[in-house]
Design a protein around this motif. Structure first.
Motif, PDB file in Angstrom:
ATOM      1  N   ALA A  31       0.815  -1.221   0.000  1.00 54.18           N
ATOM      2  CA  ALA A  31       0.000   0.000   0.000  1.00 54.18           C
ATOM      3  C   ALA A  31       0.846   1.268   0.000  1.00 54.18           C
ATOM      4  CB  ALA A  31      -0.951   0.009   1.195  1.00 54.18           C
ATOM      5  N   TYR A  32       2.014   1.227   0.650  1.00 54.00           N
ATOM      6  CA  TYR A  32       2.896   2.400   0.665  1.00 54.00           C
ATOM      7  C   TYR A  32       4.333   1.940   0.890  1.00 54.00           C
ATOM      8  CZ  TYR A  32       2.381   1.664   5.693  1.00 54.00           C
ATOM      9  OH  TYR A  32       2.351   1.085   6.934  1.00 54.00           O
ATOM     10  N   ASP A  33       5.254   2.723   0.368  1.00 55.58           N
ATOM     11  CA  ASP A  33       6.685   2.520   0.603  1.00 55.58           C
ATOM     12  C   ASP A  33       7.295   3.907   0.526  1.00 55.58           C
ATOM     13  OD1 ASP A  33       9.258   1.726   0.861  1.00 55.58           O
ATOM     14  OD2 ASP A  33       9.262   0.308  -0.827  1.00 55.58           O
ATOM     15  N   ASP A  34       7.417   4.545   1.681  1.00 50.45           N
ATOM     16  CA  ASP A  34       7.701   5.975   1.730  1.00 50.45           C
ATOM     17  C   ASP A  34       8.844   6.252   2.707  1.00 50.45           C
ATOM     18  OD1 ASP A  34       6.579   8.855   1.203  1.00 50.45           O
ATOM     19  OD2 ASP A  34       6.783   8.730   3.384  1.00 50.45           O
ATOM     20  N   PRO A  35       9.732   7.192   2.370  1.00 49.49           N
ATOM     21  CA  PRO A  35      10.856   7.490   3.267  1.00 49.49           C
ATOM     22  C   PRO A  35      10.405   7.877   4.683  1.00 49.49           C
ATOM     23  CG  PRO A  35      11.134   8.618   1.158  1.00 49.49           C
ATOM     24  CD  PRO A  35       9.783   7.987   1.131  1.00 49.49           C
ATOM     25  N   GLN A  36       9.236   8.521   4.784  1.00 49.37           N
ATOM     26  CA  GLN A  36       8.778   8.962   6.107  1.00 49.37           C
ATOM     27  C   GLN A  36       7.859   7.940   6.779  1.00 49.37           C
ATOM     28  OE1 GLN A  36       8.948  13.704   6.059  1.00 49.37           O
ATOM     29  NE2 GLN A  36       7.363  12.921   4.715  1.00 49.37           N
ATOM     30  N   LEU A  37       6.923   7.389   6.030  1.00 49.38           N
ATOM     31  CA  LEU A  37       5.983   6.427   6.623  1.00 49.38           C
ATOM     32  C   LEU A  37       6.604   5.048   6.802  1.00 49.38           C
ATOM     33  CD1 LEU A  37       2.558   6.988   4.791  1.00 49.38           C
ATOM     34  CD2 LEU A  37       3.441   8.088   6.839  1.00 49.38           C
ATOM     35  N   GLY A  38       7.665   4.754   6.027  1.00 48.27           N
ATOM     36  CA  GLY A  38       8.212   3.406   6.012  1.00 48.27           C
ATOM     37  C   GLY A  38       7.512   2.563   4.960  1.00 48.27           C
ATOM     38  N   LYS A  39       7.737   1.224   5.048  1.00 45.68           N
ATOM     39  CA  LYS A  39       7.122   0.315   4.079  1.00 45.68           C
ATOM     40  C   LYS A  39       5.976  -0.443   4.746  1.00 45.68           C
ATOM     41  CE  LYS A  39       8.080  -3.293   0.688  1.00 45.68           C
ATOM     42  NZ  LYS A  39       6.709  -3.798   0.863  1.00 45.68           N
ATOM     43  N   ASP A  40       4.904  -0.594   4.019  1.00 42.88           N
ATOM     44  CA  ASP A  40       3.741  -1.365   4.482  1.00 42.88           C
ATOM     45  C   ASP A  40       4.201  -2.746   4.963  1.00 42.88           C
ATOM     46  OD1 ASP A  40       1.374  -2.782   4.765  1.00 42.88           O
ATOM     47  OD2 ASP A  40       0.695  -2.487   2.707  1.00 42.88           O
ATOM     48  N   PRO A  41       3.995  -3.089   6.254  1.00 48.00           N
ATOM     49  CA  PRO A  41       4.518  -4.353   6.793  1.00 48.00           C
ATOM     50  C   PRO A  41       3.525  -5.515   6.743  1.00 48.00           C
ATOM     51  CG  PRO A  41       3.710  -3.002   8.593  1.00 48.00           C
ATOM     52  CD  PRO A  41       3.402  -2.241   7.308  1.00 48.00           C
ATOM     53  N   GLN A  42       2.353  -5.326   6.104  1.00 43.91           N
ATOM     54  CA  GLN A  42       1.336  -6.381   6.181  1.00 43.91           C
ATOM     55  C   GLN A  42       1.727  -7.645   5.420  1.00 43.91           C
ATOM     56  OE1 GLN A  42      -2.724  -5.070   5.191  1.00 43.91           O
ATOM     57  NE2 GLN A  42      -3.063  -5.372   7.371  1.00 43.91           N
ATOM     58  N   PRO A  43       1.586  -8.825   6.056  1.00 44.73           N
ATOM     59  CA  PRO A  43       1.749 -10.080   5.318  1.00 44.73           C
ATOM     60  C   PRO A  43       0.417 -10.465   4.660  1.00 44.73           C
ATOM     61  CG  PRO A  43       1.347 -10.560   7.626  1.00 44.73           C
ATOM     62  CD  PRO A  43       1.320  -9.046   7.484  1.00 44.73           C
ATOM     63  N   GLY A  44       0.516 -11.270   3.603  1.00 47.14           N
ATOM     64  CA  GLY A  44      -0.685 -11.768   2.942  1.00 47.14           C
ATOM     65  C   GLY A  44      -0.953 -13.229   3.231  1.00 47.14           C
ATOM     66  N   THR A  45       0.035 -13.914   3.843  1.00 45.15           N
ATOM     67  CA  THR A  45      -0.121 -15.342   4.154  1.00 45.15           C
ATOM     68  C   THR A  45       0.507 -15.645   5.517  1.00 45.15           C
ATOM     69  OG1 THR A  45       1.972 -16.118   3.240  1.00 45.15           O
ATOM     70  CG2 THR A  45       0.137 -15.871   1.688  1.00 45.15           C
ATOM     71  N   MET A  46       0.145 -16.789   6.088  1.00 48.98           N
ATOM     72  CA  MET A  46       0.668 -17.200   7.393  1.00 48.98           C
ATOM     73  C   MET A  46       2.179 -17.428   7.372  1.00 48.98           C
ATOM     74  SD  MET A  46      -1.654 -17.064   9.675  1.00 48.98           S
ATOM     75  CE  MET A  46      -0.952 -17.981  11.052  1.00 48.98           C
ATOM     76  N   GLU A  47       2.717 -17.663   6.204  1.00 49.44           N
ATOM     77  CA  GLU A  47       4.168 -17.858   6.078  1.00 49.44           C
ATOM     78  C   GLU A  47       4.930 -16.636   6.589  1.00 49.44           C
ATOM     79  OE1 GLU A  47       7.248 -19.321   2.556  1.00 49.44           O
ATOM     80  OE2 GLU A  47       5.214 -18.689   2.043  1.00 49.44           O
ATOM     81  N   ASP A  48       4.322 -15.460   6.441  1.00 50.99           N
ATOM     82  CA  ASP A  48       4.986 -14.212   6.845  1.00 50.99           C
ATOM     83  C   ASP A  48       4.343 -13.577   8.072  1.00 50.99           C
ATOM     84  OD1 ASP A  48       6.819 -14.270   4.621  1.00 50.99           O
ATOM     85  OD2 ASP A  48       5.128 -13.714   3.342  1.00 50.99           O
ATOM     86  N   TYR A  49       3.583 -14.364   8.839  1.00 47.07           N
ATOM     87  CA  TYR A  49       2.918 -13.860  10.039  1.00 47.07           C
ATOM     88  C   TYR A  49       3.930 -13.151  10.937  1.00 47.07           C
ATOM     89  CZ  TYR A  49      -0.057 -13.910  14.216  1.00 47.07           C
ATOM     90  OH  TYR A  49      -0.800 -13.546  15.319  1.00 47.07           O
ATOM     91  N   VAL A  50       3.562 -11.967  11.434  1.00 48.21           N
ATOM     92  CA  VAL A  50       4.492 -11.154  12.231  1.00 48.21           C
ATOM     93  C   VAL A  50       4.213 -11.342  13.719  1.00 48.21           C
ATOM     94  CG1 VAL A  50       5.260  -8.798  12.740  1.00 48.21           C
ATOM     95  CG2 VAL A  50       4.698  -9.451  10.379  1.00 48.21           C
ATOM     96  N   ARG A  51       5.222 -11.814  14.446  1.00 44.45           N
ATOM     97  CA  ARG A  51       5.084 -11.954  15.898  1.00 44.45           C
ATOM     98  C   ARG A  51       5.696 -10.718  16.560  1.00 44.45           C
ATOM     99  NH1 ARG A  51       3.094 -16.811  16.465  1.00 44.45           N
ATOM    100  NH2 ARG A  51       3.488 -18.308  14.794  1.00 44.45           N
ATOM    101  N   THR A  52       4.876  -9.977  17.273  1.00 44.54           N
ATOM    102  CA  THR A  52       5.332  -8.730  17.884  1.00 44.54           C
ATOM    103  C   THR A  52       4.488  -8.441  19.121  1.00 44.54           C
ATOM    104  OG1 THR A  52       5.536  -6.328  17.564  1.00 44.54           O
ATOM    105  CG2 THR A  52       3.793  -7.418  16.318  1.00 44.54           C
ATOM    106  N   SER A  53       5.076  -7.708  20.063  1.00 43.73           N
ATOM    107  CA  SER A  53       4.309  -7.283  21.246  1.00 43.73           C
ATOM    108  C   SER A  53       3.690  -5.907  21.016  1.00 43.73           C
ATOM    109  CB  SER A  53       5.222  -7.248  22.481  1.00 43.73           C
ATOM    110  OG  SER A  53       6.299  -6.355  22.238  1.00 43.73           O
ATOM    111  N   ARG A  54       4.134  -5.218  19.959  1.00 44.08           N
ATOM    112  CA  ARG A  54       3.595  -3.884  19.676  1.00 44.08           C
ATOM    113  C   ARG A  54       2.191  -3.993  19.088  1.00 44.08           C
ATOM    114  NH1 ARG A  54       7.334   0.183  19.647  1.00 44.08           N
ATOM    115  NH2 ARG A  54       5.454   1.353  20.158  1.00 44.08           N
ATOM    116  N   ASP A  55       1.440  -2.888  19.152  1.00 44.39           N
ATOM    117  CA  ASP A  55       0.124  -2.810  18.494  1.00 44.39           C
ATOM    118  C   ASP A  55      -0.769  -3.991  18.885  1.00 44.39           C
ATOM    119  OD1 ASP A  55      -1.908  -1.923  16.765  1.00 44.39           O
ATOM    120  OD2 ASP A  55      -1.050  -2.949  15.031  1.00 44.39           O
ATOM    121  N   ASN A  56      -0.822  -4.259  20.216  1.00 44.11           N
ATOM    122  CA  ASN A  56      -1.681  -5.347  20.725  1.00 44.11           C
ATOM    123  C   ASN A  56      -1.407  -6.686  20.031  1.00 44.11           C
ATOM    124  OD1 ASN A  56      -3.034  -2.848  21.602  1.00 44.11           O
ATOM    125  ND2 ASN A  56      -4.598  -4.220  22.351  1.00 44.11           N
TER     126      ASN A  56
END
Length: 349
Positions: free
Chosen positions: A240-265
């Motif tokens: 959706a976006y890849d911007d010097p200020q916003l950063g790059k859209d981190p959303q995965p589209g499949t479980m293979e790239d599921y993101v494990r993080t404590s941030r953002d609930n």
């Protein structure tokens, strides 16, 4: 039904966190103020949640009951009443867009699913516009919609995309139905359901079939110099976006790239890309209008009473398959549901 223990906003914390680290005060100022404000509201929501909310008591009508307030760039809600349901259009385009967006949301839920407003009992729809100073967000606080004007550079007026309005109001629908816990996979489902119905509200309002829709959330919200087209893409999560200020859209589209993080609930705004993509795959496989067969399967799953508050992706997937079978039998719909979840790596059987 309890109020959710959360405050549901459309701009993910990972975007604001990045902007808050910027060296330019024009960039970090609005982001830091927005983050501080949102953290404060989250705390307030947790306190009020303990008290719960009254059951719906309204009388259902086929007409919306909308009231718009102007917060006057303050943070006191609701602000000054500036528009009632029967009023002529305002001289303020933001007020008119908020009024129209509340109406588009009411219309989709009524016409497609027979639902009378957010609580299915004719809940009056209330929104406050011009909230805060360069406030970079819009949110549902358990009772009403609130819209910031954006900073004018990175984010424009939050009433511009009708799907953002539909997204936030759908947090209210979830609150009055499955009330999905706002953490981990159930939180990502909560966010995804809002994206699904947000895009369906936009598609219904524009009369777009699944193959003609852009499947973007928040198109038109990003400033003219931002490298991106929207906040999220259901068609291609992560693009959706890849911007010097916003950063790059981190959303995965499949479980293979599921993101494990404590941030953002537990990554609720990130991993929502997976069920989002499953819905896109289902809707485009079935063709026609996405709010019809695909939307009915999702709506019946959300509101059917079988979905646990702490449902995981696989629980939701299995229920959508069962719903498809009960609504449509052993036809194309059940096969399309099973295939869509399989393509994103979530077991649905």
């Amino acid at each position: 039904m309890n109020n959710p223990a959360v405050f549901c906003s459309v701009i993910p914390p990972h975007i604001l966190d990045r902007l808050a680290q910027h060296e330019d005060p024009a960039v970090y100022g609005p982001a830091r103020r927005t983050l501080e404000h949102d953290a404060q509201l989250r705390t307030q929501r947790r306190i009020t949640t303990v008290r719960g909310a009254a059951a719906p008591t309204g009388s259902p009508s086929d007409k919306p009951d909308r009231t718009i307030y102007d917060a006057g760039h303050q943070e006191t809600l609701p602000g000054t009443k500036v528009h009632a349901e029967s009023d002529q259009p305002s001289n303020d385009a933001t007020v008119n867009r908020a009024h129209a967006g509340l109406g588009a949301t009411f219309e989709l839920y009524l016409k497609a699913y027979g639902r009378h407003s957010i609580d299915d009992s004719g809940l009056p729809l209330v929104a406050s516009v011009h909230y805060g100073e360069k406030y970079d967000n819009a949110f549902w606080n358990g009772e009403q919609m609130v819209f910031g004007d954006g900073d004018g550079e990175l984010f424009l007026d939050f009433t511009l995309p009708v799907d953002v309005i539909g997204h936030e109001l759908t947090h209210g629908v979830t609150q009055y139905t499955a009330n999905l816990d706002y953490f981990g996979q159930s939180g990502a489902l909560n966010e995804s359901v809002s994206d699904v119905f947000g895009t369906l509200i936009k598609q219904y309002a524009l009369g777009q079939s699944a193959d003609r829709a852009d499947w973007l959330i928040g198109a038109g919200l990003l400033g003219p110099n931002v490298h991106g087209e929207a906040l999220r893409s259901m068609k291609a999560p992560g693009t959706a976006y890849d911007d010097p200020q916003l950063g790059k859209d981190p959303q995965p589209g499949t479980m293979e790239d599921y993101v494990r993080t404590s941030r953002d609930n537990g990554g609720v705004h990130i991993n929502s890309g997976i069920p989002n993509h499953a819905f896109y795959l289902l809707a485009t496989a079935l063709g026609g209008n996405a709010w019809e067969r695909a939307g009915k399967i999702w709506y019946a799953t959300l509101t059917g009473g079988e979905l646990d508050k702490d449902a995981q992706f696989a629980d939701f997937a299995r229920l959508t398959a069962a719903t498809a079978r009960s609504l449509y039998g052993e036809g194309d719909e059940i096969q399309a549901v099973l295939k869509a979840w399989s393509q994103v790596g979530v077991p649905a059987t």
